[in-house]
Design an enzyme around this catalytic site. Sequence first.
Site, PDB file in Angstrom:
ATOM      1  N   LYS B 219       1.620  11.789  -0.646  1.00  0.00           N
ATOM      2  CA  LYS B 219       1.927  10.432  -1.070  1.00  0.00           C
ATOM      3  C   LYS B 219       3.377  10.130  -0.699  1.00  0.00           C
ATOM      4  O   LYS B 219       4.262  10.977  -0.896  1.00  0.00           O
ATOM      5  CB  LYS B 219       1.741  10.305  -2.582  1.00  0.00           C
ATOM      6  CG  LYS B 219       0.312  10.597  -3.021  1.00  0.00           C
ATOM      7  CD  LYS B 219      -0.653   9.528  -2.556  1.00  0.00           C
ATOM      8  CE  LYS B 219      -2.059   9.787  -3.085  1.00  0.00           C
ATOM      9  NZ  LYS B 219      -2.989   8.713  -2.734  1.00  0.00           N
ATOM     10  N   HIS B 350     -12.826   7.738   1.597  1.00  0.00           N
ATOM     11  CA  HIS B 350     -11.935   7.973   0.468  1.00  0.00           C
ATOM     12  C   HIS B 350     -12.674   8.794  -0.581  1.00  0.00           C
ATOM     13  O   HIS B 350     -13.852   8.570  -0.835  1.00  0.00           O
ATOM     14  CB  HIS B 350     -11.525   6.637  -0.141  1.00  0.00           C
ATOM     15  CG  HIS B 350     -10.752   6.762  -1.424  1.00  0.00           C
ATOM     16  ND1 HIS B 350     -11.202   6.242  -2.620  1.00  0.00           N
ATOM     17  CD2 HIS B 350      -9.574   7.358  -1.693  1.00  0.00           C
ATOM     18  CE1 HIS B 350     -10.310   6.509  -3.578  1.00  0.00           C
ATOM     19  NE2 HIS B 350      -9.318   7.184  -3.046  1.00  0.00           N
TER      20      HIS B 350
END
Lengths: 433, 433
Positions: B219, B350
């Site tokens: 991230k 995802h």
Amino acid sequence: MPRITSVEVIDVRFPTSLTRDGSDAMNKDGDHSAAYVVLHTDEPSLAGYGFTFTIGRGTDLVAAAATQRADPLIGREVDDLCENLGAIYRELQSDSQLRWLGPDKGVIHLALAAVMNAVWDLAARRAGVPLWRLLTDMSPQQLVEAADLRYLADVLTPDQAVALLEQKESGRKQRIEELEATGYPCYTTSAGWLGYSDDKLRMLCEEAVAAGYKHVKLKVGADLADDIRRCGIAREVIGPDGHLMIDANQVWEVPQAIEWVNALAEFDPLWIEEPTSPDDILGHAAIRKAIAPIGVATGEHGMNRVLFKQLFQAGAIDFCQLDAARLGSVNEVLAVYLLAAKFDVPVCPHAGGVGLCELVQHLAIFDYVAVSGDLDGRVTEYVDHLHEHFVEPCVVRNGAYVVPVAPGYSAEMHRESLQTYQYPHGSYWAALP
Amino acid sequence: MPRITSVEVIDVRFPTSLTRDGSDAMNKDGDHSAAYVVLHTDEPSLAGYGFTFTIGRGTDLVAAAATQRADPLIGREVDDLCENLGAIYRELQSDSQLRWLGPDKGVIHLALAAVMNAVWDLAARRAGVPLWRLLTDMSPQQLVEAADLRYLADVLTPDQAVALLEQKESGRKQRIEELEATGYPCYTTSAGWLGYSDDKLRMLCEEAVAAGYKHVKLKVGADLADDIRRCGIAREVIGPDGHLMIDANQVWEVPQAIEWVNALAEFDPLWIEEPTSPDDILGHAAIRKAIAPIGVATGEHGMNRVLFKQLFQAGAIDFCQLDAARLGSVNEVLAVYLLAAKFDVPVCPHAGGVGLCELVQHLAIFDYVAVSGDLDGRVTEYVDHLHEHFVEPCVVRNGAYVVPVAPGYSAEMHRESLQTYQYPHGSYWAALP
């Protein structure tokens, strides 16, 4: 200093499906409804009223979401909120857990619109002015601070937005006086709902012309032969100089839209509205190219500013029909008006439903006075339904909205209407067999 | 013949915010949650399980919407539903009053996904096969009949979709055997949550490499200096031949995304995921052009097939990350796989959250066997959290999903987990002070 003490959220539904008012090719039996929000304060004479528009089932979901959205407002000082209308919008909008359910679209965004519309109504009432006046009294800097410009920096930075508003700062007063004299031009959709007979259509078109309207809109898209006949009736009544708009409410595929609209070209429509999915930016661009000079209009289901940014970037529309209760209230509406000005696309707000006419009159006036400074190509929707439920209903005269003077955003409904049509326990619904 | 007798909808929330599992630049404190649906039948051993993934507040809204969405299922014959999986989807989807709150996006669409995921699970259980097998046993014609192709005709007609599937019909059996031997390749996100320390990041990257992963995802987007340091650690651990992906979770403006990603180019990322608003098709296209050869990936917030159609048309993405519980279940997922095949964009679904890994393994297998016939550039997300709550958890071995064998869509949760984490009355939440 007054504070917000409680939030009241009401699911109110009007049984419009009974008369097919509002019927179209996609929405055959909507009950025009609202998730209605009241922000109560500790001053009995001061409250904020807002809503979003829905068409029946699911209004309860939006009402429940609005209750969650509004929760952080309880206990806040009204004057703090009024001085920081951008900050409170961003605070409510950015709840990351609710954001996951969008972001900025669907039920949670409709709920944000209802709540923040009530905050803007409260701010205007606190200032003792109608909403359009609150906005036209704000400086370019203040307006841009209130606007939701997130995700728009590739086409419009805050500095560019300020510059854009500064260009139109002089002349605000004169344009206000002009609108106070003539009103803001509107058109009527009341004539053309799909469920009406040919006779009723003809009669309503005749009434519209007699009432001073230069534009008439018809619903199309269910049956081509019907559409040809109905457009013929409307064109005959309004004459060659009147403007005919047609509205398909999203029923077509892109290739089908092109074919169908070209089959109606002989009636010289000014625009085709919602020819396909409201999410299909590139589809609208393709349709526009293939049906020119007939214009393309969309926006009542335009979910947020990022969609509108792209509609403008792609050259997809001739008319922007933003919705005051689907976008995240005035904060996001401001952003779309600024984008439209930058791309020189006229905004003709969506209205009708419940109370949308009451809201959009303020926005259209603000646009003329402070953003576009232009009436060319601009005409705001007007539908003659359900105004009797509002404490300060909009007034239309000679095909134009009369500039409202009462403080607020004209969003307050009569208590009696709420008590009658609250769903499912209001007296109307409770009495149904 | 079994019938659906009742629908149970549960708001279940896991307190992941306590450990910052799943934390990123946009979502700092999500409680991974689900609106979980059980379709009970009059056969005690037969039920359908489905869900959509949420991150805390608002799961109650989705659960309430799912209850409304599922209502028409009650009393239906299971075999009728199973034989007409396209028809029941279209029936539930086209409720015009609920459609107004979207269309096909936000809370009502998440709810449709939860309900229709349960219908697909039920269909696979009734057939006694895992969902991927149910799909790979369907003919091209049956798959296209089940797919939601509305609003896609400008790029993919039903006939074109059938032809596309027919191209890959031979070889299905061989590809199944291949995956049964090797599994479907995946990558791990568990290493790189934003809230983890550098030491924890390094240790988890080392563990990922040791476990056979060739891809690691971090991230990014909160602080550039941190990102440079963290990407350096990850690249050092995985070596020059490993694949590093980065994920900004929508925090940037378009120009900012270009600048930031280019500042991380030295670490040779395979893709930047969610660089900006998930709605910004043209923004993603602009970013992709400006950061090549770094790829652009998005899709976990891709609201519907119309958005994906345009991402493909605009050449906006290198990797399509569709979400099994945000799109309207298998019906809409099928459409996006077909579009991706037409535009030759690899789909890397995802996953993570609650149960998404359990779902997407079926979809990835189906894609390889029946649609793309290709593993090149394809890798499915895997996150090692919350699997213990599932009756048939996915199994990952040597960096690959092991082909599931149990009947259904792997969506059933343990009753004990539901009783513990049901919000707000489950034993975990009720015991909080």
